[in-house]
Enzyme design. Structure first.
Site, mmCIF file in Angstrom:
data_model
loop_
_atom_site.group_PDB
_atom_site.id
_atom_site.type_symbol
_atom_site.label_atom_id
_atom_site.label_comp_id
_atom_site.label_asym_id
_atom_site.label_seq_id
_atom_site.Cartn_x
_atom_site.Cartn_y
_atom_site.Cartn_z
ATOM 1 N N ALA A 92 -13.489 42.101 -26.257
ATOM 2 C CA ALA A 92 -13.981 41.635 -27.556
ATOM 3 C C ALA A 92 -15.249 40.799 -27.441
ATOM 4 C CB ALA A 92 -12.889 40.814 -28.241
ATOM 5 N N LYS A 93 -15.529 40.267 -26.245
ATOM 6 C CA LYS A 93 -16.740 39.457 -26.013
ATOM 7 C C LYS A 93 -16.905 38.380 -27.085
ATOM 8 C CE LYS A 93 -18.372 42.584 -22.782
ATOM 9 N NZ LYS A 93 -17.506 43.763 -22.861
ATOM 10 N N ARG A 94 -15.808 37.694 -27.434
ATOM 11 C CA ARG A 94 -15.881 36.663 -28.451
ATOM 12 C C ARG A 94 -16.334 35.331 -27.848
ATOM 13 N NH1 ARG A 94 -15.221 41.059 -30.931
ATOM 14 N NH2 ARG A 94 -13.776 41.267 -32.664
#
Lengths: 274, 274
Positions: A92-94
């Site tokens: 998700a690369k949040r």
């Protein structure tokens, strides 16, 4: 899933393969489009055919989010369907201010809130400590922090010289203050095998999630030779080369063959380099 | 919305206020929980009561995602409801390899795919050029790139010394090769007003999205004095201080008063510093 349980799975299966579920409605076989939930139907068949050869699944959240609420439902069903023996990664690369990262943690870790219960999530480091630590507040869950990514743009900032070292080395060092190898992993692209020795000097014990084998051109043997530690310490991801091995009705069978071929190669490297 | 249209809105309304829709199901007034879609009902009333005093709305995507498919539906209805005169920002902090960023662009910009049609999205720079440019492939849409954020962790990496300058200055410089002031903005936290002069020396013409006024303690006059350019060039965001001004049945009225107070202060600074 704990560090030891993950290593146990790897040892039993002779595999450190992660299958990336980058499931694109525009790329899946046409015959599936007639089903109620083509995305889930595709994933279900991919999971059934590859589960014996991998230890992890990594849905790439962008592909589900691109479809709005329906995509989110397909994602929920997919995560639910993945066997408990497999380590699940929300790619998700949040990462946001503490208050907001806490909400992203709810989104991916708190089933009662969002319907999702991943084991781990990929997180971008740019915003620093308080953007990462809220994910660690969820007991037993993992953060997989971006260090050196597999894409061409990774050299724009990650390789900048920061007081004698690169930025990605700095990220590796600083983030160790937030959690140890039992709760944190790092993303290190397979497209940079020559960097693995440098990285292992800083994080000898951590697991590394390695994308870039397959469609992006990374070399599995080099990654394994320079990246493996005494608990294997690698999860090597392949997405498009497995799930889109065929776009006909034999897609699941072809995916199985691709996953099996990678597993057999990994078994050799486990004997050779572990 | 174009650069000129945005400046026109600011001039007409005498406001550069962005209202952050960080709508948390655990914090909204209890009487709304009986409605079909409490999140949308809350946002609808906030929008109705604040639209005259602001030029932009910024839903914080984490808060919707935390609720799964239902949250995504509330988000769709919210974006649909925001008047076309207002610049919409998906505060999503996304960014991934090119192929995947393209899917995130579909998620937030392509209504036929996801149901969402934002004017802009916040993007994290760590993965470099090809993680950012796919968003710019959507004509007329904006990227708002993280430069110097408002949270305590911002000093972990953003202020590191990179060959004589800080990392955030490097991000400002490098990213100008990807798009100009007509398509790109930067996130610069209100909690660092002393940095605005340095930032304006690098990006004199760009709009800056400035979070951190209100609950995070940033000073509006200092931000305006040091950050404003000849097209205003500022969108100052307030979230919690407006939307949670009251948690009773008068929440919308109190939100209106807070937004109006900020607008009146902004009108003064537009006279003074523009």
């Amino acid at each position: 899933m704990t560090y030891q349980e993950l290593f146990q799975q790897i040892s039993t299966k002779r595999s450190y393969l992660c299958v990336g579920l980058d499931t694109d409605i525009q790329k899946i076989p046409a015959h599936l489009l007639k089903t109620d939930d083509p995305i889930f139907e595709f994933n279900k068949q991919i999971i059934d055919s590859t589960a014996d050869y991998c230890v992890s699944y990594k849905p790439n959240i962008a592909f589900y989010e691109a479809l709005g609420p329906k995509g989110w439902e397909s994602l929920q069903k997919t995560v639910e369907y993945i066997p408990k023996s497999h380590f699940t990664i929300a790619d998700a690369k949040r990462g946001d201010i503490g208050n907001t990262s806490g909400l992203y943690a709810r989104a991916f870790f708190d089933k009662s809130s969002s319907g999702l219960d991943f084991d781990s999530i990929t997180v971008a480091p740019y915003m620093g400590s308080d953007s990462v630590t809220p994910f660690l507040a969820f007991e037993g869950k993992w953060v997989i922090l971006l260090a050196l990514t597999s894409n061409p743009g990774s050299s724009d900032f990650q390789r900048l010289n920061v007081e004698g070292n690169t930025l990605f080395e700095n990220v590796l060092r600083t983030s160790q203050e937030w959690a140890g190898a039992e709760r944190m992993m790092y993303v290190v692209g397979a497209t940079h095998p020559s960097d693995f020795q440098k990285i292992r000097a800083i994080v000898p014990d951590h697991f590394l999630l390695v994308p870039g084998v397959g469609a992006q051109g990374g070399n599995l043997e080099e990654v394994s030779k320079f990246g493996m530690n005494k608990s294997c310490g690698l999860l090597v991801n392949a997405s498009r080369s497995i799930i889109y091995a065929s776009n006909g009705t034999d897609f699941a069978e072809k995916a199985k063959q691709e996953a099996q071929a990678l597993q057999q190669e990994m078994a050799i490297y486990l004997d050779k380099y572990l």
